[in-house]
Design an enzyme around this catalytic site. Structure first.
Site: not given
Ligand SMILES: Cc1ncc(C[n+]2csc(CCOP(=O)(O)OP(=O)(O)O)c2C)c(N)n1
Ligand SMILES: [Mg+2]
Length: 391
Positions: A286, A290, A299
């Protein structure tokens, strides 16, 4: 705490040490690659890329246009025109390679970052902007483009996808002539490295496995789940988890559009033929934040980004087309001009979207209005009207 437990190695209890940077971990990674970061074609014993250079030019165009759409959306957010934006920067090859491997009848369940896959499926990027501007709750009909609504609840869409795939299977849409991969349907579920830790994803793996559902689990391992590094999700390469669930897993260079295409195509073919699920781990990075609400400089090290810039998914295709396919600057200039046109259309379209009224939200909670919601809507409208004339 006891120092040792029979049958469990002591290091299991040792604190997990995050590497200084994902860059170091990536040196050890083995994956399917067909185009090096320098733009050289390489062969792989199990996967081949069988399309011509015209197709590679098409992939270049797709990736360049979606990067431009992404840049424009980020700029719109910075100017206060979108509430938030989740950038796909760096993940163009993973999304275009897998998206272009889909057949018409295949069904896609995305997260919130799959703008490149949306592009491949023909979803108007303006529809994506409407969601992030907050003027609607997802204005595209999943049936129009076989592309479901974005899912913010991490991992939830893998269960929806598995259920859908089981439906395809029960409708008799799987199987048929194994030499004709247009015969049969499959489903693809996109999710991230962070999502791989969710219960939903693991439950989806079990259902898909035991029911032999025609679903491809496409994990974009972009090394980060917001500020949590991959080392906080797993102690083994993610693709190896598939073995424990009873289906194949494969890791592909997610910055290599040719390899991502070839690997996804094979996984989808297996699914359409009735051979069940596959986990594809697209190893990528990425490159941006985010979302626009995040500041990754808090970080992670900037040297990581510099390292991954050398693996840019678009630059390597440009190098290949220039050096090995004899493509000249006219081609690249024309795509830049096309990108400019799309960006201008998006900007104009975004700024002229009508504002929603708050009562609209009552209309979209269910397909059919319930008496309770109708009552709440009327109450709300009366309450809002009581402020009329006030400053
Ligand atoms: C069930 C749930 N828990 C927490 C969140 C908060 N949250 C939003 S994005 C994220 C990280 C996701 O990371 P990843 O699966 O690696 O996807 P990326 O954003 O890197 O594409 C989190 C914890 C959420 N949206 N849904
Ligand atoms: Mg991630």
């Amino acid at each position: 705490m006891s120092e040792s437990v029979p049958g469990i190695a002591p290091e299991v209890f040792a604190p997990v040490k995050a590497p200084v940077s994902p860059t170091q971990a990536s040196e050890e990674v083995e994956f399917v690659q067909l185009l090096t970061p320098e733009g050289e074609r390489v062969e792989h014993p199990d996967y081949s890329f069988d399309l011509d250079d015209e197709a590679v030019k098409g992939f270049y165009r797709d990736m360049t246009l979606v990067r431009r759409i992404d840049t424009e959306a980020t700029a719109l957010q910075r100017q206060g025109e979108l509430g938030i934006w989740a950038s796909l920067l760096g993940q163009e090859a993973a999304q275009i390679g897998s998206g272009r491997a889909l057949n018409k009848k295949d069904m896609v369940f995305p997260t919130y970052r799959e703008h490149g896959v949306a592009w491949c499926q023909g979803v108007d990027p303006l529809n994506l902007l409407g969601l992030f501007r907050g003027v609607d709750q997802g204005a595209w009909d999943p049936r129009d483009n076989n592309f479901h609504l974005y899912t913010i609840v991490i991992g939830a869409q893998t269960l929806h996808a598995t259920g859908y795939a089981m439906g395809q299977q029960r409708d008799g849409a799987v199987g048929g002539d194994p030499d004709n991969d247009t015969d049969g349907e499959a489903t693809i579920a996109y999710f991230g490295d962070g999502a791989s830790s969710q219960g939903d994803v693991n439950e989806a793996f079990i259902y898909a496995s035991v029911f032999n559902a025609p679903v491809v689990f496409f994990c974009q391992n972009n090394q980060w789940a917001i500020s949590e590094p991959i080392d906080r999700q797993t102690r083994i390469p993610l693709y190896q988890r598939a073995a424990g669930f009873g289906f194949p897993g494969v890791r592909v260079d997610g910055n290599d559009v040719l390899a991502t295409y070839a690997v996804t195509q094979q996984a989808l073919k297996r699914a359409r033929e009735g051979s069940g699920p596959t986990l594809v781990e697209a190893y990528t990075y990425r490159m941006g934040a985010h979302t626009t609400s995040d500041d990754p400089t808090k970080y992670r090290l900037s040297e990581d980004l510099e390292y991954w810039k050398l693996k840019d998914p678009i630059e390597r295709v440009k190098a290949y087309l220039t050096r090995s396919a004899g493509v000249d600057s006219d081609f690249f200039d024309a795509i830049e001009a096309e990108a400019d046109g799309i960006a201008a259309r998006l900007r104009e379209g975004c700024l002229s979207m009508p504002d929603p009224t708050l009562t609209d939200f009552f209309d979209h909670a269910y397909v059919e209005q319930t008496p309770q919601l109708a009552e709440q809507k009327a109450q709300y409208a009366a309450y809002a009207a009581s402020f009329e004339g006030e400053n």
